[in-house]
Design a protein around this motif. Sequence first.
Motif, PDB file in Angstrom:
ATOM      1  N   ALA A 105      10.176  -2.150  -1.498  1.00 52.02           N
ATOM      2  CA  ALA A 105      11.089  -1.690  -2.547  1.00 52.02           C
ATOM      3  C   ALA A 105      10.391  -1.489  -3.882  1.00 52.02           C
ATOM      4  O   ALA A 105      10.872  -0.725  -4.724  1.00 52.02           O
ATOM      5  CB  ALA A 105      12.244  -2.685  -2.701  1.00 52.02           C
ATOM      6  N   ASP A 106       9.246  -2.159  -4.091  1.00 51.17           N
ATOM      7  CA  ASP A 106       8.570  -2.078  -5.386  1.00 51.17           C
ATOM      8  C   ASP A 106       7.483  -1.006  -5.422  1.00 51.17           C
ATOM      9  O   ASP A 106       6.681  -0.980  -6.353  1.00 51.17           O
ATOM     10  CB  ASP A 106       7.966  -3.434  -5.753  1.00 51.17           C
ATOM     11  N   PHE A 107       7.444  -0.122  -4.449  1.00 51.43           N
ATOM     12  CA  PHE A 107       6.465   0.965  -4.484  1.00 51.43           C
ATOM     13  C   PHE A 107       6.739   1.856  -5.695  1.00 51.43           C
ATOM     14  O   PHE A 107       7.867   2.304  -5.911  1.00 51.43           O
ATOM     15  CB  PHE A 107       6.538   1.788  -3.202  1.00 51.43           C
ATOM     16  N   SER A 108       5.692   2.139  -6.464  1.00 49.94           N
ATOM     17  CA  SER A 108       5.820   2.978  -7.650  1.00 49.94           C
ATOM     18  C   SER A 108       5.775   4.452  -7.258  1.00 49.94           C
ATOM     19  O   SER A 108       5.382   4.798  -6.137  1.00 49.94           O
ATOM     20  CB  SER A 108       4.686   2.666  -8.625  1.00 49.94           C
ATOM     21  N   PRO A 109       6.166   5.355  -8.167  1.00 53.39           N
ATOM     22  CA  PRO A 109       6.035   6.789  -7.870  1.00 53.39           C
ATOM     23  C   PRO A 109       4.605   7.186  -7.507  1.00 53.39           C
ATOM     24  O   PRO A 109       4.404   8.034  -6.628  1.00 53.39           O
ATOM     25  CB  PRO A 109       6.493   7.452  -9.170  1.00 53.39           C
ATOM     26  N   PHE A 110       3.624   6.581  -8.172  1.00 52.05           N
ATOM     27  CA  PHE A 110       2.228   6.876  -7.845  1.00 52.05           C
ATOM     28  C   PHE A 110       1.914   6.483  -6.404  1.00 52.05           C
ATOM     29  O   PHE A 110       1.277   7.245  -5.659  1.00 52.05           O
ATOM     30  CB  PHE A 110       1.299   6.130  -8.806  1.00 52.05           C
ATOM     31  N   GLN A 111       2.364   5.314  -5.981  1.00 52.73           N
ATOM     32  CA  GLN A 111       2.104   4.869  -4.615  1.00 52.73           C
ATOM     33  C   GLN A 111       2.828   5.747  -3.597  1.00 52.73           C
ATOM     34  O   GLN A 111       2.287   6.036  -2.525  1.00 52.73           O
ATOM     35  CB  GLN A 111       2.522   3.407  -4.459  1.00 52.73           C
ATOM     36  N   LEU A 112       4.038   6.182  -3.919  1.00 57.66           N
ATOM     37  CA  LEU A 112       4.764   7.067  -3.009  1.00 57.66           C
ATOM     38  C   LEU A 112       4.045   8.405  -2.857  1.00 57.66           C
ATOM     39  O   LEU A 112       3.930   8.942  -1.742  1.00 57.66           O
ATOM     40  CB  LEU A 112       6.191   7.285  -3.521  1.00 57.66           C
ATOM     41  N   GLU A 113       3.558   8.949  -3.962  1.00 60.76           N
ATOM     42  CA  GLU A 113       2.824  10.216  -3.893  1.00 60.76           C
ATOM     43  C   GLU A 113       1.551  10.069  -3.067  1.00 60.76           C
ATOM     44  O   GLU A 113       1.221  10.941  -2.250  1.00 60.76           O
ATOM     45  CB  GLU A 113       2.488  10.692  -5.310  1.00 60.76           C
ATOM     46  N   GLU A 114       0.830   8.964  -3.274  1.00 63.39           N
ATOM     47  CA  GLU A 114      -0.395   8.737  -2.513  1.00 63.39           C
ATOM     48  C   GLU A 114      -0.090   8.533  -1.032  1.00 63.39           C
ATOM     49  O   GLU A 114      -0.842   8.987  -0.162  1.00 63.39           O
ATOM     50  CB  GLU A 114      -1.140   7.522  -3.069  1.00 63.39           C
ATOM     51  N   LEU A 115       1.009   7.862  -0.740  1.00 65.39           N
ATOM     52  CA  LEU A 115       1.384   7.639   0.655  1.00 65.39           C
ATOM     53  C   LEU A 115       1.671   8.962   1.356  1.00 65.39           C
ATOM     54  O   LEU A 115       1.205   9.198   2.482  1.00 65.39           O
ATOM     55  CB  LEU A 115       2.608   6.726   0.726  1.00 65.39           C
ATOM     56  N   LEU A 116       2.416   9.838   0.713  1.00 72.01           N
ATOM     57  CA  LEU A 116       2.707  11.142   1.307  1.00 72.01           C
ATOM     58  C   LEU A 116       1.428  11.955   1.495  1.00 72.01           C
ATOM     59  O   LEU A 116       1.211  12.570   2.549  1.00 72.01           O
ATOM     60  CB  LEU A 116       3.694  11.906   0.422  1.00 72.01           C
ATOM     61  N   ARG A 117       0.575  11.948   0.477  1.00 73.24           N
ATOM     62  CA  ARG A 117      -0.657  12.734   0.552  1.00 73.24           C
ATOM     63  C   ARG A 117      -1.568  12.231   1.671  1.00 73.24           C
ATOM     64  O   ARG A 117      -2.077  13.023   2.477  1.00 73.24           O
ATOM     65  CB  ARG A 117      -1.386  12.674  -0.796  1.00 73.24           C
ATOM     66  N   GLN A 118      -1.754  10.925   1.739  1.00 74.12           N
ATOM     67  CA  GLN A 118      -2.684  10.392   2.725  1.00 74.12           C
ATOM     68  C   GLN A 118      -2.090  10.391   4.133  1.00 74.12           C
ATOM     69  O   GLN A 118      -2.831  10.442   5.117  1.00 74.12           O
ATOM     70  CB  GLN A 118      -3.119   8.986   2.314  1.00 74.12           C
ATOM     71  N   THR A 119      -0.772  10.333   4.252  1.00 73.37           N
ATOM     72  CA  THR A 119      -0.161  10.467   5.576  1.00 73.37           C
ATOM     73  C   THR A 119      -0.393  11.866   6.127  1.00 73.37           C
ATOM     74  O   THR A 119      -0.689  12.041   7.321  1.00 73.37           O
ATOM     75  CB  THR A 119       1.346  10.171   5.508  1.00 73.37           C
ATOM     76  N   ARG A 120      -0.285  12.871   5.274  1.00 71.45           N
ATOM     77  CA  ARG A 120      -0.548  14.250   5.718  1.00 71.45           C
ATOM     78  C   ARG A 120      -2.010  14.426   6.115  1.00 71.45           C
ATOM     79  O   ARG A 120      -2.314  15.130   7.085  1.00 71.45           O
ATOM     80  CB  ARG A 120      -0.151  15.223   4.614  1.00 71.45           C
ATOM     81  N   LEU A 121      -2.913  13.789   5.376  1.00 74.10           N
ATOM     82  CA  LEU A 121      -4.327  13.842   5.753  1.00 74.10           C
ATOM     83  C   LEU A 121      -4.559  13.152   7.095  1.00 74.10           C
ATOM     84  O   LEU A 121      -5.368  13.609   7.911  1.00 74.10           O
ATOM     85  CB  LEU A 121      -5.185  13.187   4.669  1.00 74.10           C
ATOM     86  N   LEU A 122      -3.857  12.050   7.325  1.00 72.31           N
ATOM     87  CA  LEU A 122      -3.986  11.329   8.593  1.00 72.31           C
ATOM     88  C   LEU A 122      -3.539  12.196   9.762  1.00 72.31           C
ATOM     89  O   LEU A 122      -4.217  12.262  10.799  1.00 72.31           O
ATOM     90  CB  LEU A 122      -3.151  10.044   8.533  1.00 72.31           C
ATOM     91  N   ILE A 123      -2.404  12.865   9.615  1.00 72.89           N
ATOM     92  CA  ILE A 123      -1.875  13.693  10.698  1.00 72.89           C
ATOM     93  C   ILE A 123      -2.837  14.835  11.032  1.00 72.89           C
ATOM     94  O   ILE A 123      -2.952  15.251  12.192  1.00 72.89           O
ATOM     95  CB  ILE A 123      -0.493  14.255  10.313  1.00 72.89           C
ATOM     96  N   ASP A 124      -3.559  15.330  10.031  1.00 73.01           N
ATOM     97  CA  ASP A 124      -4.468  16.460  10.244  1.00 73.01           C
ATOM     98  C   ASP A 124      -5.861  16.028  10.691  1.00 73.01           C
ATOM     99  O   ASP A 124      -6.753  16.880  10.812  1.00 73.01           O
ATOM    100  CB  ASP A 124      -4.586  17.282   8.951  1.00 73.01           C
ATOM    101  N   ASP A 125      -6.069  14.729  10.916  1.00 71.44           N
ATOM    102  CA  ASP A 125      -7.388  14.223  11.298  1.00 71.44           C
ATOM    103  C   ASP A 125      -7.340  13.720  12.740  1.00 71.44           C
ATOM    104  O   ASP A 125      -6.924  12.587  12.996  1.00 71.44           O
ATOM    105  CB  ASP A 125      -7.804  13.086  10.357  1.00 71.44           C
ATOM    106  N   PRO A 126      -7.744  14.530  13.726  1.00 71.14           N
ATOM    107  CA  PRO A 126      -7.653  14.106  15.130  1.00 71.14           C
ATOM    108  C   PRO A 126      -8.547  12.919  15.463  1.00 71.14           C
ATOM    109  O   PRO A 126      -8.256  12.175  16.401  1.00 71.14           O
ATOM    110  CB  PRO A 126      -8.077  15.363  15.905  1.00 71.14           C
ATOM    111  N   ASP A 127      -9.631  12.719  14.703  1.00 67.09           N
ATOM    112  CA  ASP A 127     -10.520  11.591  14.986  1.00 67.09           C
ATOM    113  C   ASP A 127      -9.816  10.254  14.787  1.00 67.09           C
ATOM    114  O   ASP A 127     -10.120   9.274  15.477  1.00 67.09           O
ATOM    115  CB  ASP A 127     -11.758  11.655  14.089  1.00 67.09           C
ATOM    116  N   ARG A 128      -8.887  10.196  13.857  1.00 70.64           N
ATOM    117  CA  ARG A 128      -8.168   8.945  13.592  1.00 70.64           C
ATOM    118  C   ARG A 128      -6.977   8.760  14.522  1.00 70.64           C
ATOM    119  O   ARG A 128      -6.370   7.701  14.553  1.00 70.64           O
ATOM    120  CB  ARG A 128      -7.705   8.909  12.128  1.00 70.64           C
TER     121      ARG A 128
END
Length: 285
Positions: A105-128
Amino acid sequence: MLAFSAVPGLAIGLGVSKLLGSLFAGLSIQADRPLRVGEFCQIGENLGFVTKIGLRSLELQALESLVKIPNSLADEATIVNFSRRVRFSSPDPRQGMEVRLQLPADFSPFQLEELLRQTRLLIDDPDRLHGLKAESSLVSLDNDSGDSKTLIVFVLVELHGRPAYLQMRETLLVQLEELLERIELYEITIGDPYYTTSEQLVRVPELLRCAVNTDPCLNCVNCRLLKISACSYDHELEISSTHRLQDDFQESIHRLHQRFIKVLAKTNIEIPFPTQTLFVESPRP
């Protein structure tokens, strides 16, 4: 007497009506073939693999349990057949997968933006993801769980059967949990005691920035005097990371904390210890 004698007939009529409705719906499903055994579908709110299609009902193997759905309900529900979504462009089977994770519940807007960005990078990385590449994906947030938000990840991947589906889901869940743990460490608060001079306070942001940027895989996005708390001036850092492995990231954070201690010690700035006041009841005379 006539009214009472009509009750059994009415009950039988309703039962026969439901039975005939399911039978006709089953025939409709068999004729239209919107889904087949082995396909990955969503029927109403239920998501899973079709394991059986009978005249009265069909069975859907969901992640948690086996769901039996009357054909009359299935015939009226919205059916999404993920296995056929891209059949026109590729003969290989495609299956959709949805993962939802409740966020702190205490995730800041910065953390939410980073989570969305890095989740998209994760989905596009087949090695992971053990070599599995998503054909299409959707990453979004929802706040349907009260104060906290929910991360929604939907991917369409080439999979063959339920074991491959479960393996892919487990891999994705583990990677997302590690990503959440990482994002929680993207905000760091460091307190400086009240007797810190104004000259020292002016230098603190730059000292902390340099400590972060010493690591080529870390980046200091922001550093500011966030608040004046009960016992310290609190500086908040927002950082990001390009580490691929969680162990490497944690080791990097460990070294970063050591650099913070050394940098502040060189400038005679101490990290304050919060104090507690204990109220002890006086003994009675």
